[in-house]
Design a protein around this motif. Structure first.
Motif, PDB file in Angstrom:
ATOM      1  N   LEU A  30      52.285  98.297  85.405  1.00  0.00           N
ATOM      2  CA  LEU A  30      53.395  98.467  86.344  1.00  0.00           C
ATOM      3  C   LEU A  30      53.168  97.642  87.598  1.00  0.00           C
ATOM      4  N   PHE A  31      54.239  97.010  88.062  1.00  0.00           N
ATOM      5  CA  PHE A  31      54.191  96.377  89.375  1.00  0.00           C
ATOM      6  C   PHE A  31      55.582  96.476  89.982  1.00  0.00           C
ATOM      7  N   SER A  32      55.718  96.083  91.243  1.00  0.00           N
ATOM      8  CA  SER A  32      57.033  96.185  91.867  1.00  0.00           C
ATOM      9  C   SER A  32      57.344  94.915  92.641  1.00  0.00           C
ATOM     10  N   VAL A  86      66.237  88.438  84.958  1.00  0.00           N
ATOM     11  CA  VAL A  86      65.142  87.484  84.784  1.00  0.00           C
ATOM     12  C   VAL A  86      64.103  87.790  85.853  1.00  0.00           C
ATOM     13  N   ASP A  87      62.925  88.183  85.376  1.00  0.00           N
ATOM     14  CA  ASP A  87      61.765  88.382  86.238  1.00  0.00           C
ATOM     15  C   ASP A  87      61.080  87.030  86.350  1.00  0.00           C
ATOM     16  N   LEU A  88      61.091  86.460  87.543  1.00  0.00           N
ATOM     17  CA  LEU A  88      60.480  85.134  87.751  1.00  0.00           C
ATOM     18  C   LEU A  88      59.050  85.280  88.255  1.00  0.00           C
ATOM     19  N   THR A  89      58.209  84.373  87.785  1.00  0.00           N
ATOM     20  CA  THR A  89      56.785  84.396  88.135  1.00  0.00           C
ATOM     21  C   THR A  89      56.330  83.006  88.554  1.00  0.00           C
ATOM     22  N   LEU A  90      55.699  82.915  89.709  1.00  0.00           N
ATOM     23  CA  LEU A  90      54.979  81.683  90.062  1.00  0.00           C
ATOM     24  C   LEU A  90      53.674  81.709  89.266  1.00  0.00           C
ATOM     25  N   ARG A  91      53.698  81.087  88.081  1.00  0.00           N
ATOM     26  CA  ARG A  91      52.608  81.288  87.121  1.00  0.00           C
ATOM     27  C   ARG A  91      51.291  80.694  87.612  1.00  0.00           C
ATOM     28  N   ASP A  92      51.336  79.531  88.258  1.00  0.00           N
ATOM     29  CA  ASP A  92      50.084  78.932  88.750  1.00  0.00           C
ATOM     30  C   ASP A  92      49.479  79.786  89.864  1.00  0.00           C
ATOM     31  N   VAL A  93      50.357  80.285  90.745  1.00  0.00           N
ATOM     32  CA  VAL A  93      49.887  81.161  91.829  1.00  0.00           C
ATOM     33  C   VAL A  93      49.285  82.424  91.232  1.00  0.00           C
ATOM     34  N   GLN A  94      49.977  82.982  90.207  1.00  0.00           N
ATOM     35  CA  GLN A  94      49.487  84.217  89.579  1.00  0.00           C
ATOM     36  C   GLN A  94      48.106  84.004  88.947  1.00  0.00           C
ATOM     37  N   SER A  95      47.901  82.853  88.324  1.00  0.00           N
ATOM     38  CA  SER A  95      46.600  82.595  87.678  1.00  0.00           C
ATOM     39  C   SER A  95      45.473  82.623  88.706  1.00  0.00           C
ATOM     40  N   VAL A  96      45.707  82.029  89.864  1.00  0.00           N
ATOM     41  CA  VAL A  96      44.684  82.036  90.922  1.00  0.00           C
ATOM     42  C   VAL A  96      44.452  83.463  91.419  1.00  0.00           C
ATOM     43  N   LYS A  98      44.933  86.233  89.834  1.00  0.00           N
ATOM     44  CA  LYS A  98      44.205  87.004  88.806  1.00  0.00           C
ATOM     45  C   LYS A  98      42.711  86.705  88.862  1.00  0.00           C
ATOM     46  N   GLU A  99      42.384  85.417  88.972  1.00  0.00           N
ATOM     47  CA  GLU A  99      40.960  85.026  89.055  1.00  0.00           C
ATOM     48  C   GLU A  99      40.274  85.690  90.242  1.00  0.00           C
ATOM     49  N   GLN A 100      41.019  85.791  91.348  1.00  0.00           N
ATOM     50  CA  GLN A 100      40.436  86.358  92.571  1.00  0.00           C
ATOM     51  C   GLN A 100      40.486  87.880  92.582  1.00  0.00           C
ATOM     52  N   GLY A 101      41.151  88.449  91.590  1.00  0.00           N
ATOM     53  CA  GLY A 101      41.300  89.904  91.553  1.00  0.00           C
ATOM     54  C   GLY A 101      42.246  90.435  92.613  1.00  0.00           C
ATOM     55  N   HIS A 102      43.187  89.586  93.054  1.00  0.00           N
ATOM     56  CA  HIS A 102      44.132  89.981  94.099  1.00  0.00           C
ATOM     57  C   HIS A 102      45.445  90.471  93.489  1.00  0.00           C
ATOM     58  N   PRO A 103      46.249  91.210  94.277  1.00  0.00           N
ATOM     59  CA  PRO A 103      47.549  91.672  93.762  1.00  0.00           C
ATOM     60  C   PRO A 103      48.463  90.500  93.403  1.00  0.00           C
ATOM     61  N   TRP A 104      49.426  90.759  92.504  1.00  0.00           N
ATOM     62  CA  TRP A 104      50.333  89.727  92.009  1.00  0.00           C
ATOM     63  C   TRP A 104      51.500  89.461  92.961  1.00  0.00           C
ATOM     64  N   LEU A 105      51.594  90.208  94.058  1.00  0.00           N
ATOM     65  CA  LEU A 105      52.824  90.216  94.860  1.00  0.00           C
ATOM     66  C   LEU A 105      53.322  88.819  95.219  1.00  0.00           C
TER      67      LEU A 105
END
Ligand code: ZN
Length: 205
Positions: A30-32, A86-96, A98-105
């Motif tokens: 879950l995320f918001s 459509v849920d949009l994602t900045l995929r490159d930002v999200q990958s970084v 995730k690596e850092q263990g930071h929230p996806w916001l």
């Protein structure tokens, strides 16, 4: 105080979890999104972030909550309208992140990152199971899904949201995306279909 919340379910279609190399979850992820993320389609140009890497599209069924939900309420008691989104994602930002263990916001919550078509009356499980939904870019079908492929159904998602956060009138739930996610390009003509019916369209700006 009344505010509207946007909840989203990650990796709710096994094939999508696998295409991103993620484990299939045993409880809903879950995320918001903040409310300024929301934008309704009307054929307009929708402006998206520039110079932050790839922006991926995820078509999803969106449920609108009618009233404050109590534990044990059935979907049909608390949801009367649905839409496609459509849920949009900045995929490159999200990958970084995730690596850092930071929230996806930062990757999931930017302005216009929650696109939604106008809502229509909920058609019930049996009709939904007979109706594929699809995302078309420049006249080519890029994603197609059906609720039968969901790992957590609408009831399970609502139960989980109620338990974890509470759900109130006007809240929206993005219920997860099937496989086929990929990048959007400036100028792409996008259409959202419920069966053969176009429910919304927009142009990537
Ligand atoms: Zn999503």
């Amino acid at each position: 105080m009344k505010t509207m919340n946007i909840y989203c379910i990650g990796r709710n279609y096994a094939n999508h979890a696998r295409e991103l190399g993620n484990a299939v979850p045993d409880q809903p992820i879950l995320f918001s999104k903040p409310s300024p993320a929301l934008v309704e389609t009307n054929g307009q140009v929708i402006s998206l972030p520039k110079d932050q890497g790839e922006i991926h599209h995820e078509i999803e069924i969106v449920l609108k909550i009618d009233k404050d939900v109590k534990e044990g309420d059935k979907v049909s008691d608390v949801v009367s309208k649905m839409a496609l989104g459509v849920d949009l994602t900045l995929r490159d930002v999200q990958s970084v992140l995730k690596e850092q263990g930071h929230p996806w916001l930062r990757a999931k919550g930017f302005k216009n990152s929650a696109i939604v078509t106008p809502f229509w009356p909920c058609e019930g499980k049996e009709v939904c199971e007979k109706t594929d939904f699809s995302f078309v870019i420049n006249s080519e079908t890029i994603q197609k899904g059906n609720i039968q492929e969901m790992m957590f159904d609408f009831q399970a998602i609502i139960d989980e949201c109620v338990n974890c956060f509470g759900l109130g009138e006007g809240d929206l739930i993005y219920t997860g995306t099937p496989e086929g996610v990929g990048p959007l390009q400036s100028g792409d003509q996008c259409q959202l279909y419920w069966g053969k019916e176009e429910k919304g369209r927009f142009v990537v700006g």
